[in-house]
Write an enzyme that holds these catalytic residues in place. Structure first.
Site, PDB file in Angstrom:
ATOM      1  CG  ASP A 192      -1.920   1.153   1.218  1.00 40.31           C
ATOM      2  OD1 ASP A 192      -1.884   1.972   0.281  1.00 40.31           O
ATOM      3  OD2 ASP A 192      -2.745   1.230   2.157  1.00 40.31           O
ATOM      4  CG  ASP A 242      -7.537   3.376   0.621  1.00 43.50           C
ATOM      5  OD1 ASP A 242      -8.586   4.003   0.865  1.00 43.50           O
ATOM      6  OD2 ASP A 242      -6.712   3.105   1.523  1.00 43.50           O
ATOM      7  CE  LYS A 266      -9.038   2.126   4.098  1.00 41.81           C
ATOM      8  NZ  LYS A 266      -7.942   3.105   4.221  1.00 41.81           N
TER       9      LYS A 266
HETATM   10  O1  OSB Z   1      -4.352   3.268   3.543  1.00 47.17           O
HETATM   11  O2  OSB Z   1      -5.510   1.569   4.111  1.00 47.17           O
HETATM   12  C1  OSB Z   1      -4.932   2.620   4.404  1.00 47.17           C
HETATM   13  C2  OSB Z   1      -5.009   3.114   8.198  1.00 47.17           C
HETATM   14  C3  OSB Z   1      -5.390   4.426   8.262  1.00 47.17           C
HETATM   15  C4  OSB Z   1      -5.595   5.141   7.106  1.00 47.17           C
HETATM   16  C5  OSB Z   1      -5.395   4.545   5.868  1.00 47.17           C
HETATM   17  C6  OSB Z   1      -5.026   3.210   5.788  1.00 47.17           C
HETATM   18  C7  OSB Z   1      -4.793   2.496   6.985  1.00 47.17           C
HETATM   19  C8  OSB Z   1      -4.325   1.117   7.030  1.00 47.17           C
HETATM   20  C9  OSB Z   1      -4.559   0.323   8.294  1.00 47.17           C
HETATM   21  O3  OSB Z   1      -3.736   0.590   6.120  1.00 47.17           O
HETATM   22  C10 OSB Z   1      -5.747  -0.555   8.178  1.00 47.17           C
HETATM   23  C11 OSB Z   1      -6.195  -1.096   9.509  1.00 47.17           C
HETATM   24  O4  OSB Z   1      -5.700  -2.146   9.902  1.00 47.17           O
HETATM   25  O5  OSB Z   1      -7.065  -0.467  10.177  1.00 47.17           O
HETATM   26 MG    MG Z   2      -4.720   2.227   1.737  1.00 41.91          MG
END
Ligand code: OSB
Ligand code: MG
Length: 373
Positions: A192, A242, A266
């Site tokens: 990511d 994302d 999300k």
């Molecule tokens: O980019 O998916 C992302 C956490 C906070 C903001 C963005 C991201 C993330 C994570 C963690 O990758 C995901 C989790 O385990 O909550």
């Molecule tokens: Mg992400």
């Protein structure tokens, strides 16, 4: 059923320190702030939702202070005016407020929870889901060196996490991914980038293509669809979006242009459960892999995510971890724990967890009450 009326909303502002600071391409997070919204209907039923927005506008534009302002000035007054019979009506009622997806999601998900509790059913049943436990993955932050990274990864794999997502940043990408792939030749592994790269990094992504990654998440700018499409044509690995995805329209754009083959969904980033369900439908009809992401939710957001991710179409393990991967303590019961590589879906009605005001106040630094006029 008679019309439902929301008559009272309590808002708790909390902070929980993270077990370990989390590094991404845009920064470092040590403490997670979040608000909990408790909505109450005319019969005294209650539901709870989480405002997950961050304190800084570094992941997406919305910050927790912006969300609170929009909740107070637009969304909560709008909700108090509404008579509804099903929570899917909330999303349309919010149509005159642009953006502010996390603010919308905080109240919308609280109303879904209230509704499920009101009719005495676990939330998952409203999505025709019935899995009682699901496999989950872990998101690992940027590490200074591969030795520490491999040690971190091992503790998670030993606990049963079935998929690893590694945060990458320019200069700290190919080498740690190769190290992880060598240590775990078969595991579902992905990267990511949180928008840290540009199309000029194409040669790097072609090298990553040899690592059998499940996908590469959000390599480019949060508004870019064109360069993501060029990349997706040049590599075999699926590109996953994302930050780009706030609405069904964004998913349609990505699909039409070929910008990705996977969507990190999300619920708070798309404004709530109703829009998330529409996106799931579209992805299934159009052969896009859709899976559930996370944003360091507390037990409230996580319980809601677990119910949503228990739908059969979520075959790829989500960013859904046990509470202790993030925090020392949690504010709900039961606390999410990994058993045999699975997280249980809390089985009571609504999102299936309970809260005590005492536990909320332990971590709260502010509290507000809104009442219908
Ligand atoms: O980019 O998916 C992302 C956490 C906070 C903001 C963005 C991201 C993330 C994570 C963690 O990758 C995901 C989790 O385990 O909550
Ligand atoms: Mg992400």
């Amino acid at each position: 059923m008679d019309a439902i009326k929301i008559v009272n909303i309590q808002q708790y502002c909390l902070r929980l320190p993270l077990v370990t600071p989390f590094r991404t391409s845009y920064g470092r997070l040590e403490t997670k702030a979040f608000d909990l919204l408790i909505v109450e209907d005319e019969l005294g039923n209650r539901g709870i939702g989480e405002l997950v927005a961050f304190e800084r506008a570094d992941y997406i534009e919305e910050t927790i202070e912006m969300s609170r302002s929009v909740l107070q000035k637009e969304l909560i007054p709008c909700l108090f005016e509404l008579d509804f019979s099903h929570p899917k009506e909330i999303w349309a009622a919010f149509k005159h407020t642009q953006g502010n997806f996390m603010a919308k999601s905080a109240v919308e998900t609280a109303v879904w929870d209230l509704y499920a509790r009101r009719i005495g059913r676990p939330l998952q049943k409203l999505f025709s889901a019935d899995r009682s436990a699901i496999p989950v993955g872990v998101s690992i932050g940027v590490h200074d060196n591969p030795i520490d990274l491999l040690a971190t990864a091992k503790t998670y794999v030993d606990q049963g996490y079935q998929r690893i997502k590694l945060k990458i940043t320019p200069g700290n990408d190919l080498v740690p991914l190769q190290a992880l792939r060598e240590q775990y030749p078969e595991i579902q592994l992905m990267a990511d980038a949180n928008s840290a790269y540009t199309i000029s990094d194409l040669p790097l992504f072609k090298k990553m293509d040899a690592l059998k990654l499940a996908m590469i998440e959000q390599p480019f700018h949060p508004r870019d669809y064109v360069d993501h499409a060029i990349l997706q044509k040049e590599i075999k690995t699926a590109v996953c979006l994302d930050e780009n995805i706030r609405t069904l329209e964004d998913v349609k754009t990505a699909h039409a242009l070929g910008s990705c083959r996977a969507i990190n969904l999300k619920i708070p980033r798309v404004g709530g459960i109703t829009e998330a369900l529409r996106i799931v439908d579209f992805c299934q009809e159009n052969d896009l892999l859709v899976w559930l992401g996370g944003m360091f939710e507390s037990g409230v957001g996580r319980a809601m995510n677990l119910h949503f991710a228990s739908q059969d179409c979520f075959t790829f393990p989500g960013d859904l971890s046990a509470f202790d991967r993030y925090f020392h303590d949690d504010i709900v019961e039961p606390k999410a724990r990994i058993t045999n590589g699975l997280l249980m879906i809390p089985g009571q009605s609504g999102i299936g967890v309970t809260w005590q005001e005492k536990q909320l106040l332990k971590y709260a630094y502010d509290k507000k009450t809104y009442r219908i006029k």
